[in-house]
Design a protein around this motif. Structure first.
Motif, mmCIF file in Angstrom:
data_model
loop_
_atom_site.group_PDB
_atom_site.id
_atom_site.type_symbol
_atom_site.label_atom_id
_atom_site.label_comp_id
_atom_site.label_asym_id
_atom_site.label_seq_id
_atom_site.Cartn_x
_atom_site.Cartn_y
_atom_site.Cartn_z
ATOM 1 N N UNK A 87 -48.819 -16.578 34.755
ATOM 2 C CA UNK A 87 -47.398 -16.888 34.629
ATOM 3 C C UNK A 87 -46.629 -15.688 34.082
ATOM 4 N N UNK A 88 -47.206 -15.002 33.086
ATOM 5 C CA UNK A 88 -46.495 -13.904 32.439
ATOM 6 C C UNK A 88 -46.590 -12.581 33.210
ATOM 7 N N UNK A 89 -47.755 -12.300 33.801
ATOM 8 C CA UNK A 89 -47.953 -11.012 34.459
ATOM 9 C C UNK A 89 -47.976 -11.082 35.978
ATOM 10 N N UNK A 90 -48.387 -12.203 36.515
ATOM 11 C CA UNK A 90 -48.565 -12.313 37.956
ATOM 12 C C UNK A 90 -49.981 -11.974 38.369
ATOM 13 N N UNK A 91 -50.299 -12.200 39.643
ATOM 14 C CA UNK A 91 -51.638 -11.919 40.154
ATOM 15 C C UNK A 91 -51.856 -10.418 40.334
ATOM 16 N N UNK A 92 -53.070 -9.992 40.043
ATOM 17 C CA UNK A 92 -53.512 -8.609 40.263
ATOM 18 C C UNK A 92 -52.599 -7.582 39.568
ATOM 19 N N UNK A 93 -52.145 -7.956 38.365
ATOM 20 C CA UNK A 93 -51.207 -7.062 37.665
ATOM 21 C C UNK A 93 -51.889 -5.773 37.218
ATOM 22 N N UNK B 31 -56.193 -6.550 24.087
ATOM 23 C CA UNK B 31 -56.788 -5.684 25.104
ATOM 24 C C UNK B 31 -57.560 -6.518 26.119
ATOM 25 N N UNK B 32 -57.699 -5.980 27.313
ATOM 26 C CA UNK B 32 -58.458 -6.669 28.357
ATOM 27 C C UNK B 32 -59.905 -6.892 27.944
ATOM 28 N N UNK B 33 -60.503 -5.891 27.318
ATOM 29 C CA UNK B 33 -61.899 -6.027 26.897
ATOM 30 C C UNK B 33 -62.094 -7.227 25.989
ATOM 31 N N UNK B 34 -61.165 -7.442 25.077
ATOM 32 C CA UNK B 34 -61.286 -8.559 24.142
ATOM 33 C C UNK B 34 -61.003 -9.892 24.830
ATOM 34 N N UNK C 98 -58.634 -11.741 39.266
ATOM 35 C CA UNK C 98 -57.170 -11.790 39.415
ATOM 36 C C UNK C 98 -56.467 -10.714 38.599
ATOM 37 N N UNK C 99 -57.203 -9.931 37.782
ATOM 38 C CA UNK C 99 -56.531 -8.840 37.054
ATOM 39 C C UNK C 99 -56.308 -7.615 37.949
ATOM 40 N N UNK D 281 -46.970 0.955 25.376
ATOM 41 C CA UNK D 281 -48.127 0.132 25.725
ATOM 42 C C UNK D 281 -48.261 0.071 27.237
ATOM 43 N N UNK D 282 -49.503 0.160 27.718
ATOM 44 C CA UNK D 282 -49.767 0.063 29.147
ATOM 45 C C UNK D 282 -49.962 -1.404 29.545
ATOM 46 N N UNK D 283 -49.209 -1.831 30.541
ATOM 47 C CA UNK D 283 -49.255 -3.238 30.957
ATOM 48 C C UNK D 283 -50.632 -3.600 31.508
ATOM 49 N N UNK D 284 -51.225 -2.700 32.278
ATOM 50 C CA UNK D 284 -52.485 -3.008 32.973
ATOM 51 C C UNK D 284 -53.672 -3.133 32.026
ATOM 52 N N UNK D 285 -53.520 -2.727 30.774
ATOM 53 C CA UNK D 285 -54.648 -2.746 29.838
ATOM 54 C C UNK D 285 -54.572 -3.874 28.818
ATOM 55 N N UNK D 286 -53.706 -4.844 29.043
ATOM 56 C CA UNK D 286 -53.607 -5.939 28.092
ATOM 57 C C UNK D 286 -53.636 -7.284 28.815
#
Length: 503
Positions: free
Chosen positions: A155-161, A195-198, A241-242, A177-182
């Motif tokens: 909802x917040x970022x969209x698909x494959x952001x 972060x994406x890792x977390x 989906x990321x 901040x980089x959008x693709x890394x959160x």
């Protein structure tokens, strides 16, 4: 008397049922991360208390080992490691303003990790408890967390952001901040940017469980096959989906191991000769891997000892670019150096035995992607050595668990094993202990982080890991078989004595 016996048995059965489902609910809430850090504090205590009630069931399963107590000696270093993970120079200095809070927090960590290990062991020891009930609790808790956070992130970022917004940034309080890394993550009752890792560890573990499908037959058990496939698919979708490429890459060895385990288990069942060869090969591979790890650590520590200026690893062909100043491992080598040495007023480096053995003081934070080395600077070399020991100790235990037919069917065991492997690989390469992007409101109820450091040893993931290890814990058949014979002989003598006529 007969009626009283029936009533007592019915009461015991009800007690077993209540304890069993309380244990499943506890691990499900841990997987979900219920109520954030505050909730985790309560869950550690609750898990330990339930484990105490379940201990008689675990003891009943392990009682056969009393004639051979040396079987439990390897668990002593495991217990010492858990204590060192709770109590360390870093964590005590972090609470230097309130010593009681530091000791209380460390004690809860030790009790929580210990409690959930015995909770896993106790749950599988309840006679009526099926492994599928336990697995449904774990996978259900993870799936609920993954589903909520995945939906909110879409909802917040969209698909494959991650691909669409790669390289794009935004500013928050003047910081880039980089959008693709959160990603969004449910922390207590509030969504936070992390972060994406977390954020993706839950989806990765859920996806890892899908490797258990290699030991299941769609024709023989269609309903359970589809349920497990649905859980795994949800985890894979959460990564796709990321897309979270590092997580998808790490899934490959998990599924390869699952496939190989299922294949070799089938081969060993059909041929005693193949089983003997398999045992020899696994033993050789185990010691080769152990030797490589030990030699690799000695070389790495030696390179840190000589310093960046004299680094011999940086001069090696092919791998040299990964070491030395300005390399990818610079942060890792700095963390090791800061743990081992302190600098005098003249600029000389001297060994600091306090931080070397028990962890650094809470003045620096090194956010490394390897949980083992985060343990090194937070808890010291003793705890780090204990973690390495635990990895190889439980590797052997899991090997016996998988190929021991008395511990259940492979179709359930393989799910547990691949989840453990998935967690180990993920936190060994993609750990993130400083994940919060905008750490505001940390003192709110149900999210009362005392620090922005969210360490693996203080997380719900380590409780899940030790719970799974408790599920896999078993005694080697060679010890159990010898003791079973002793017990049977004793039972035969008792029966013979009871059958003899009274004098």
């Amino acid at each position: 008397m007969a009626n009283e016996e029936v009533k007592r048995k019915a009461s015991d059965d009800r007690f077993d049922t209540v304890l069993g489902f309380l244990g499943i609910e506890a691990i499900a809430l841990v997987c979900f991360g219920f109520a954030g850090t505050t909730g985790l504090t309560f869950l550690r205590a609750i898990g330990f208390c339930i484990a105490l009630f379940l201990f008689p069931y675990a003891k009943r399963m392990l009682d056969m080992q009393k004639a051979n107590k040396k079987v439990f000696l390897p668990l002593i270093p495991v217990g010492a490691t858990v204590i060192l993970l709770g109590f360390s120079g870093f964590w005590m200095s972090l609470y230097s303003g309130n010593a009681f809070s530091g000791v209380f927090d460390a004690l809860l960590v030790v009790l929580g990790v210990t409690g959930f290990f015995f909770l896993g062991l106790g749950l599988k020891s309840i006679p009526w408890m099926k492994m599928e009930y336990i697995l449904l609790g774990i996978l259900g808790g993870l799936a609920l967390l993954v589903l909520i956070t995945m939906f909110y992130s879409v909802v917040r970022y969209g698909l494959f952001y991650g691909a669409r917004f790669k390289g794009l940034v935004y500013y928050y309080d003047g910081v880039v901040f980089q959008i693709a890394n959160e990603a969004k993550y449910l922390d207590g009752f509030k969504f936070r940017e992390v972060s994406l890792n977390f954020a993706k560890w839950g989806g990765f573990v859920l996806a890892s469980a899908g490797a258990g499908l290699f030991a299941r037959s769609f024709k023989e058990d269609r309903r359970r096959f589809l349920i497990l496939a649905a859980f795994a698919l949800l985890g894979i979708i959460d990564l796709v989906i990321v897309p979270f490429v590092p997580g998808l890459i790490l899934l490959i060895p998990v599924y390869l191991v699952g496939l190989l385990v299922a294949y070799f288990h089938k081969v060993e069942e059909s041929s005693p000769r193949a089983k003997e060869i398999g045992n020899r090969v696994m033993t050789i591979l185990f010691f080769v891997l152990l030797g490589l790890v030990v030699v690799g650590l000695i070389v790495l520590f030696a390179d840190v000892y000589v310093g960046f200026d004299k680094s011999f690893l940086a001069k090696l062909p092919l791998i040299g670019r990964f070491f030395g100043e300005g390399s990818r491992t610079e942060k890792l080598e700095n963390a090791i150096s800061s743990t081992f040495f302190s600098t005098t007023a003249s600029g000389a480096r001297v060994l600091n035995f306090g931080s070397l053995l028990f962890g650094m003081q809470a003045t620096y934070v090194f956010d490394l992607p390897f949980f083992e080395f985060n343990v090194l600077w937070q808890n010291g070399l003793l705890a780090f050595a204990g973690v390495i020991y635990c990895i190889f100790y439980f590797m052997k235990r899991i090997r016996h668990y998988v190929f021991d037919d008395t511990q259940g069917k492979l179709k359930d065991k393989l799910i547990v094993v691949t989840m453990i492997l998935g967690m180990f690989l993920y936190f060994s390469f993609l750990s993130d202990e400083m994940p919060l992007r905008h750490p505001e409101g940390l003192n709110e109820i149900f999210s009362s982080h005392s620090t922005t450091l969210m360490a693996f040893t203080r997380s719900n993931s380590i409780l899940l890991l030790f719970f799974l290890l408790g599920l896999t814990f078993s005694i080697e058949p060679k010890y159990r078989g010898a003791i079973e014979e002793t017990v049977l002989e004793s039972d035969e003598k008792t029966v013979s004595k009871e059958a003899s006529p009274n004098e």
